[in-house]
Enzyme design. Structure first.
Site, PDB file in Angstrom:
ATOM      1  N   ILE A   1      27.286 106.457  21.086  1.00 39.16           N
ATOM      2  CA  ILE A   1      26.039 106.313  20.324  1.00 39.16           C
ATOM      3  C   ILE A   1      25.377 105.000  20.731  1.00 39.16           C
ATOM      4  O   ILE A   1      25.969 103.931  20.566  1.00 39.16           O
ATOM      5  CB  ILE A   1      26.312 106.303  18.809  1.00 39.16           C
ATOM      6  CG1 ILE A   1      27.078 107.562  18.395  1.00 39.16           C
ATOM      7  CG2 ILE A   1      25.004 106.194  18.039  1.00 39.16           C
ATOM      8  CD1 ILE A   1      27.510 107.570  16.949  1.00 39.16           C
TER       9      ILE A   1
ATOM     10  N   LYS B   1      33.548  96.457  13.698  1.00 45.04           N
ATOM     11  CA  LYS B   1      32.306  97.071  14.173  1.00 45.04           C
ATOM     12  C   LYS B   1      31.126  96.695  13.284  1.00 45.04           C
ATOM     13  O   LYS B   1      30.020  96.417  13.783  1.00 45.04           O
ATOM     14  CB  LYS B   1      32.474  98.586  14.239  1.00 45.04           C
ATOM     15  CG  LYS B   1      33.495  99.019  15.281  1.00 45.04           C
ATOM     16  CD  LYS B   1      33.817 100.499  15.180  1.00 45.04           C
ATOM     17  CE  LYS B   1      34.877 100.909  16.191  1.00 45.04           C
ATOM     18  NZ  LYS B   1      35.283 102.319  16.043  1.00 45.04           N
TER      19      LYS B   1
ATOM     20  N   GLU C   1      27.852  97.487  24.574  1.00 47.24           N
ATOM     21  CA  GLU C   1      27.403  98.669  23.834  1.00 47.24           C
ATOM     22  C   GLU C   1      28.559  99.549  23.385  1.00 47.24           C
ATOM     23  O   GLU C   1      28.565 100.077  22.272  1.00 47.24           O
ATOM     24  CB  GLU C   1      26.440  99.491  24.706  1.00 47.24           C
ATOM     25  CG  GLU C   1      25.926 100.761  24.062  1.00 47.24           C
ATOM     26  CD  GLU C   1      25.035 100.492  22.860  1.00 47.24           C
ATOM     27  OE1 GLU C   1      25.438 100.875  21.736  1.00 47.24           O
ATOM     28  OE2 GLU C   1      23.959  99.899  23.042  1.00 47.24           O
TER      29      GLU C   1
ATOM     30  N   GLY D   1      46.289 113.116  18.335  1.00 48.39           N
ATOM     31  CA  GLY D   1      45.798 111.972  19.094  1.00 48.39           C
ATOM     32  C   GLY D   1      44.603 111.283  18.490  1.00 48.39           C
ATOM     33  O   GLY D   1      44.017 110.380  19.094  1.00 48.39           O
TER      34      GLY D   1
END
Length: 432
Positions: A137, A206, A130, A188
């Site tokens: 999310i 993704k 996940e 960052g």
């Protein structure tokens, strides 16, 4: 089921530290959820003496992966070390030793997910990932469980926080790409080498994972058409604003009947579109289903605790399956043979910015070219460029086949009146 479940952790960086924090400090919650205690027995690190921001108990640390992978007492391995080849070897070895695996590694799953899921099924193990897409999310579980009865037709996602931060600052503050990238690195939000983010590779991995799950069709990384944001200019974004659009780097996976299209590229969205209001490092995925209609999932797409939350949620799922003795049934073989759309079958609107000679006949030459190639124009904006003898022409087309639009771009390069095609972007979410 045992009274205590032993977990081995591969990696103790930002996410790994978050996992330790959640498991060590949420024991009551975990025991309530799964009916037993959960203990991190061993943690693989690269340096034993490195100072860390979590209590690790030195006896838990090891630099030898086999102390975890070959330990018969360890039930679940959590991989948060990153990288590809070493992670692949460790995950495969864990699965073949009948250990369940949770990973946050998008690169690993995008490139080797098919192999790893098959190994998990063959060895009766769970493999959950996940956290590999959009961190906190819960989009993958929503696709495989909450929306499993629906037929997903399209997914559009802002799934990279670095590029979303850069485009937000450029759009809202009128600053240049290089300046904002440097700021993102200092804060960052961007790596010292930002190539994977800004050129779209991170988002492509993704969207390949989302396409595979959403369409039940194995999408390879090579199937994703990829374009990044490094050539986006402040001028592009200003014209977007004038025309009522917001630019985002968007991963798109769409399906028509049995054919899919998967891409990552800078996309113009109407200001009223829900994705247009997703700013800075936040992520969001817009999902279209035949039954449910339109839904959107929004939240932090990175970060120590959001990502760790997704990892530990997967761990809870593994432990629930252990209690029910149903491990190894989570990997569903894709239902459909992969079929990809050709460029003749991909339709979209397009934004085009051109520098052309500011003289009589230029406008007519452009409109004639588009007419001859059967692409109609929705919006046209023409402005003189001072003291240059050139005009800046902004065009938004109606929907056109990608192949026809690419032909227009080729012909524009040959047109005597056109000096330069400055930029070209896809337009989505605008049905006007």
């Amino acid at each position: 089921m045992k009274d205590v479940i032993s977990v081995g952790l591969l990696g103790l960086g930002t996410v790994g530290s978050g996992v330790v924090h959640l498991i060590d400090n949420h024991q009551d919650k975990l025991k309530h959820q799964v009916g037993c205690n959960v203990k991190i027995t061993k943690i693989l690190v690269s340096q034993l003496e490195k100072k860390r921001d979590v209590q690790t108990n030195g006896s838990r640390l090891t630099i030898n992966p086999d102390d975890i992978l070959e330990d018969s007492e360890i039930d679940v391995v959590i991989e948060v070390m990153g990288g590809i080849e070493s992670a692949r070897e460790h995950v495969l070895k864990a699965l073949r030793n009948h250990k369940h695996v949770v990973t946050a590694n998008k690169d690993l799953m995008a490139l080797h997910g098919k192999e790893l899921l098959q190994a998990a099924a063959e060895n009766g193990c769970d493999l959950f990932y996940e956290a590999s897409v959009a961190a906190g999310i819960p989009i993958l579980r929503s696709l495989t469980e909450g929306l499993s009865s629906d037929r997903i037709t399209k997914m559009m996602g802002i799934v990279n926080g670095t590029t979303n931060y850069i485009l937000t600052k450029m759009s809202q503050e009128g600053r240049g790409y290089d300046e904002v990238l440097k700021e993102a690195q200092e804060l960052g939000f961007a790596e010292a080498d930002p190539t994977s983010d800004v050129e779209g590779l991170d988002a492509a991995r993704k969207i390949a994972i989302l396409g595979t799950l959403g369409f039940s069709m194995h999408i390879d990384l090579d199937d994703v058409s990829v374009s990044g944001i490094s050539s986006v200019t402040a001028e592009d974004l200003e014209y977007c604003r004038q025309l009522g659009y917001t630019m985002k780097l968007v991963g798109i996976a769409s399906r028509t009947e049995d054919k899919a299209e998967v891409s990552v590229e800078p996309v113009l969205l109407p200001d009223a579109h829900p994705l247009a209001s997703v700013h800075n490092e936040f992520n969001a995925i817009y999902v279209y289903g035949e039954a449910v209609g339109e839904t959107m999932f929004y939240g932090p797409g990175a970060g120590k605790l959001p990502t760790a939350t997704a990892v530990v949620s997967d761990l809870v799922e593994v432990l629930k399956n252990m209690r029910l003795d149903v491990n190894g049934n989570s990997a569903v073989i894709p239902q459909f043979v992969k079929k990809l759309k050709t460029e003749d079958e991909v339709f979209a609107k397009y934004f085009l910015r051109i520098h052309a000679k500011d003289k009589p006949g230029t406008f007519a030459a452009l409109t004639t070219l588009f007419s001859e190639l059967e692409i109609s124009l929705e919006k046209i904006l023409q402005l003189p460029l001072k003291n240059s003898g050139l005009a800046e022409i902004i065009i938004v087309t109606h929907k056109a086949a990608k192949s026809d639009y690419k032909n227009v771009l080729r012909q524009l390069d040959l047109l005597e009146e056109v000096v330069d095609v400055k930029s070209s972007y896809r337009v989505e979410g605008d049905e006007r």
